[in-house]
Design a protein around this motif. Structure first.
Motif, PDB file in Angstrom:
ATOM      1  N   ARG A 248       0.824  -1.209   0.000  1.00 55.76           N
ATOM      2  CA  ARG A 248       0.000   0.000   0.000  1.00 55.76           C
ATOM      3  C   ARG A 248       0.857   1.258   0.000  1.00 55.76           C
ATOM      4  O   ARG A 248       0.557   2.245  -0.690  1.00 55.76           O
ATOM      5  N   LYS A 249       1.949   1.208   0.752  1.00 57.63           N
ATOM      6  CA  LYS A 249       2.852   2.362   0.788  1.00 57.63           C
ATOM      7  C   LYS A 249       3.426   2.640  -0.589  1.00 57.63           C
ATOM      8  O   LYS A 249       3.425   3.783  -1.079  1.00 57.63           O
ATOM      9  N   TRP A 250       3.917   1.565  -1.229  1.00 55.16           N
ATOM     10  CA  TRP A 250       4.518   1.766  -2.556  1.00 55.16           C
ATOM     11  C   TRP A 250       3.470   2.124  -3.600  1.00 55.16           C
ATOM     12  O   TRP A 250       3.769   2.866  -4.555  1.00 55.16           O
ATOM     13  N   GLU A 251       2.242   1.590  -3.435  1.00 59.56           N
ATOM     14  CA  GLU A 251       1.180   2.003  -4.368  1.00 59.56           C
ATOM     15  C   GLU A 251       0.910   3.506  -4.254  1.00 59.56           C
ATOM     16  O   GLU A 251       0.733   4.210  -5.260  1.00 59.56           O
ATOM     17  N   THR A 252       0.900   3.975  -2.989  1.00 56.49           N
ATOM     18  CA  THR A 252       0.702   5.415  -2.777  1.00 56.49           C
ATOM     19  C   THR A 252       1.833   6.213  -3.405  1.00 56.49           C
ATOM     20  O   THR A 252       1.622   7.249  -4.069  1.00 56.49           O
ATOM     21  N   ILE A 253       3.066   5.702  -3.178  1.00 56.22           N
ATOM     22  CA  ILE A 253       4.230   6.403  -3.751  1.00 56.22           C
ATOM     23  C   ILE A 253       4.152   6.405  -5.275  1.00 56.22           C
ATOM     24  O   ILE A 253       4.440   7.418  -5.937  1.00 56.22           O
ATOM     25  N   VAL A 254       3.747   5.242  -5.857  1.00 55.62           N
ATOM     26  CA  VAL A 254       3.647   5.162  -7.324  1.00 55.62           C
ATOM     27  C   VAL A 254       2.578   6.130  -7.850  1.00 55.62           C
ATOM     28  O   VAL A 254       2.759   6.801  -8.886  1.00 55.62           O
ATOM     29  N   ALA A 255       1.452   6.194  -7.092  1.00 60.86           N
ATOM     30  CA  ALA A 255       0.392   7.126  -7.520  1.00 60.86           C
ATOM     31  C   ALA A 255       0.900   8.564  -7.478  1.00 60.86           C
ATOM     32  O   ALA A 255       0.649   9.369  -8.413  1.00 60.86           O
ATOM     33  N   GLU A 256       1.602   8.897  -6.393  1.00 66.49           N
ATOM     34  CA  GLU A 256       2.156  10.248  -6.294  1.00 66.49           C
ATOM     35  C   GLU A 256       3.150  10.501  -7.417  1.00 66.49           C
ATOM     36  O   GLU A 256       3.176  11.593  -8.021  1.00 66.49           O
ATOM     37  N   ILE A 257       3.986   9.466  -7.695  1.00 65.67           N
ATOM     38  CA  ILE A 257       4.968   9.627  -8.787  1.00 65.67           C
ATOM     39  C   ILE A 257       4.249   9.833 -10.123  1.00 65.67           C
ATOM     40  O   ILE A 257       4.667  10.648 -10.968  1.00 65.67           O
ATOM     41  N   LYS A 258       3.157   9.065 -10.302  1.00 67.18           N
ATOM     42  CA  LYS A 258       2.402   9.229 -11.559  1.00 67.18           C
ATOM     43  C   LYS A 258       1.832  10.646 -11.677  1.00 67.18           C
ATOM     44  O   LYS A 258       1.880  11.266 -12.750  1.00 67.18           O
ATOM     45  N   VAL A 259       1.292  11.152 -10.543  1.00 62.46           N
ATOM     46  CA  VAL A 259       0.739  12.520 -10.573  1.00 62.46           C
ATOM     47  C   VAL A 259       1.832  13.528 -10.891  1.00 62.46           C
ATOM     48  O   VAL A 259       1.679  14.435 -11.728  1.00 62.46           O
ATOM     49  N   ILE A 260       2.981  13.367 -10.196  1.00 62.53           N
ATOM     50  CA  ILE A 260       4.100  14.292 -10.430  1.00 62.53           C
ATOM     51  C   ILE A 260       4.587  14.176 -11.868  1.00 62.53           C
ATOM     52  O   ILE A 260       4.904  15.182 -12.534  1.00 62.53           O
ATOM     53  N   ALA A 261       4.636  12.905 -12.358  1.00 64.83           N
ATOM     54  CA  ALA A 261       5.087  12.706 -13.740  1.00 64.83           C
ATOM     55  C   ALA A 261       4.128  13.361 -14.725  1.00 64.83           C
ATOM     56  O   ALA A 261       4.550  13.966 -15.736  1.00 64.83           O
ATOM     57  N   ALA A 262       2.817  13.246 -14.424  1.00 59.44           N
ATOM     58  CA  ALA A 262       1.835  13.888 -15.318  1.00 59.44           C
ATOM     59  C   ALA A 262       2.011  15.395 -15.299  1.00 59.44           C
ATOM     60  O   ALA A 262       1.972  16.064 -16.360  1.00 59.44           O
ATOM     61  N   GLU A 263       2.216  15.921 -14.075  1.00 55.24           N
ATOM     62  CA  GLU A 263       2.429  17.369 -13.975  1.00 55.24           C
ATOM     63  C   GLU A 263       3.693  17.777 -14.717  1.00 55.24           C
ATOM     64  O   GLU A 263       3.709  18.778 -15.450  1.00 55.24           O
ATOM     65  N   LYS A 264       4.766  16.997 -14.501  1.00 54.87           N
ATOM     66  CA  LYS A 264       6.019  17.319 -15.175  1.00 54.87           C
ATOM     67  C   LYS A 264       5.863  17.192 -16.699  1.00 54.87           C
ATOM     68  O   LYS A 264       6.429  17.992 -17.470  1.00 54.87           O
ATOM     69  N   ASN A 265       5.091  16.173 -17.115  1.00 55.91           N
ATOM     70  CA  ASN A 265       4.878  15.981 -18.559  1.00 55.91           C
ATOM     71  C   ASN A 265       4.106  17.161 -19.145  1.00 55.91           C
ATOM     72  O   ASN A 265       4.428  17.671 -20.237  1.00 55.91           O
ATOM     73  N   LEU A 266       3.077  17.581 -18.372  1.00 53.93           N
ATOM     74  CA  LEU A 266       2.303  18.742 -18.829  1.00 53.93           C
ATOM     75  C   LEU A 266       3.173  19.986 -18.882  1.00 53.93           C
ATOM     76  O   LEU A 266       3.134  20.762 -19.863  1.00 53.93           O
TER      77      LEU A 266
END
Length: 324
Positions: A248-266
């Motif tokens: 669950r911890k790593w899933e949360t981290i992955v979700a946060e990374i995905k959000v940050i990656a989307a923001e960075k991609n945008l």
């Protein structure tokens, strides 16, 4: 003896020595006084020594010496004869003593042999008497033991007479047995069967105890195995819970990374769009054709950088002219 006396006369007689000291001193002084009073004659008063006189004197002495020597030889011959007689007598006595010693030795040896034989016979007789006494003692002990056995047997017979009467009564009343020996045989058979059954029962009890012990050990071993498996299951459940928490911890981290990656991609897309628009505007103002592709952001930024540097130099030059 006469020759000995003559020899004694020929010797110079010496003065006797006084034992008293005063007398000795007196005699000493008297002798000194006499020496002084001796009249000394002149040398011409002494008789002269002639060779003939010396020869005569020597012949006289030689004759006297030969006479003494012959006397000595005669005396020696007498002594030798006397010694030979004594020696022969001693030899005869020695032979007599030797014969008597041999006879006495033979007599002593015979007596010793007789005594040894007598001692041997006496010792054998004593040994025989001792053996006979021991045998008598053993026989008396055996007789005493047999008398005791006889008395005990009589006592046992008297004690067990009632049982014999009882067994005779059983034979008469039951009619199943013909003699007492049959009763004993039946009793022995029953005792043997009882012992066999008791042994069989003991074996079954031992087998039951062994099986119970095995079951107890098996139960203990199985319970220990179950406890071990429960411990392992608890450990695995704890590990699973921990893994779920980590997941669950790593899933949360992955979700946060995905959000940050989307923001960075945008943000990256926006930056690329801005760079492309800025590059097009610069090219349009400079009236030069667009040579860099839309995806080559690095060349676009490099060109924009050179343009900005050129504008800075132009601005600096313009400021210098304005100040002048």
């Amino acid at each position: 003896m006469a020759t000995v006396q003559e020899e004694i006369k020929n010797f110079v007689q010496r003065a006797t020595i006084a034992t008293n000291s005063q007398e000795a001193v007196t005699e000493y002084f008297l002798s000194k006084q006499q020496d002084r009073n001796i009249k000394k004659y002149p040398e011409w008063d002494k008789p002269r020594v002639y060779p003939a006189l010396e020869v005569v004197r020597a012949h006289c002495e030689l004759a006297k010496t030969e006479e003494r020597l012959r006397a000595k030889w005669a005396e020696q011959e007498k002594k030798r004869k006397f010694m030979d007689e004594q020696w022969n007598e001693m030899r005869r006595q020695e032979l007599v003593l030797r014969e008597s010693f041999i006879k006495f030795n033979r007599f002593v040896r015979e007596n010793q042999e007789k005594r040894d034989r007598a001692d041997t016979k006496i010792k054998e007789e004593h040994d025989r008497q001792a053996r006979r006494l021991e045998e008598i003692k053993e026989l008396e002990e055996k007789l005493h033991y047999m008398n005791d056995v006889r008395d005990r047997m009589k006592k046992h017979v008297a004690e067990y007479k009632k049982y014999q009467d009882y067994l005779d009564k059983v034979i008469i009343e039951t009619g199943e047995f013909n003699s007492i020996s049959e009763i004993f045989n039946r009793y022995e058979t029953l005792i043997e069967a009882r012992s066999i059954l008791s042994e069989h029962q003991d074996k079954n009890l031992e087998l039951l105890e062994e099986k119970g012990t095995e079951m107890h050990h098996m139960t203990e071993s199985k319970s220990q195995k179950i406890m071990t498996l429960n411990n392992k299951l608890a450990q695995l459940q704890a590990r699973r819970d921990k893994a779920e928490v980590q997941a669950r911890k790593w899933e949360t981290i992955v979700a946060e990374i995905k959000v940050i990656a989307a923001e960075k991609n945008l943000e990256h897309t926006q930056v690329k769009t801005c760079c492309w628009n800025l590059y097009q505007q610069i090219c349009k103002r400079k009236e030069i054709p667009v040579t860099v592709s839309k995806d080559d952001v690095e060349q676009q930024l490099d060109y924009i950088k050179r343009t900005i540097l050129e504008l800075k130099r132009i601005l600096k030059v313009a400021k210098k002219h304005a100040t002048k």
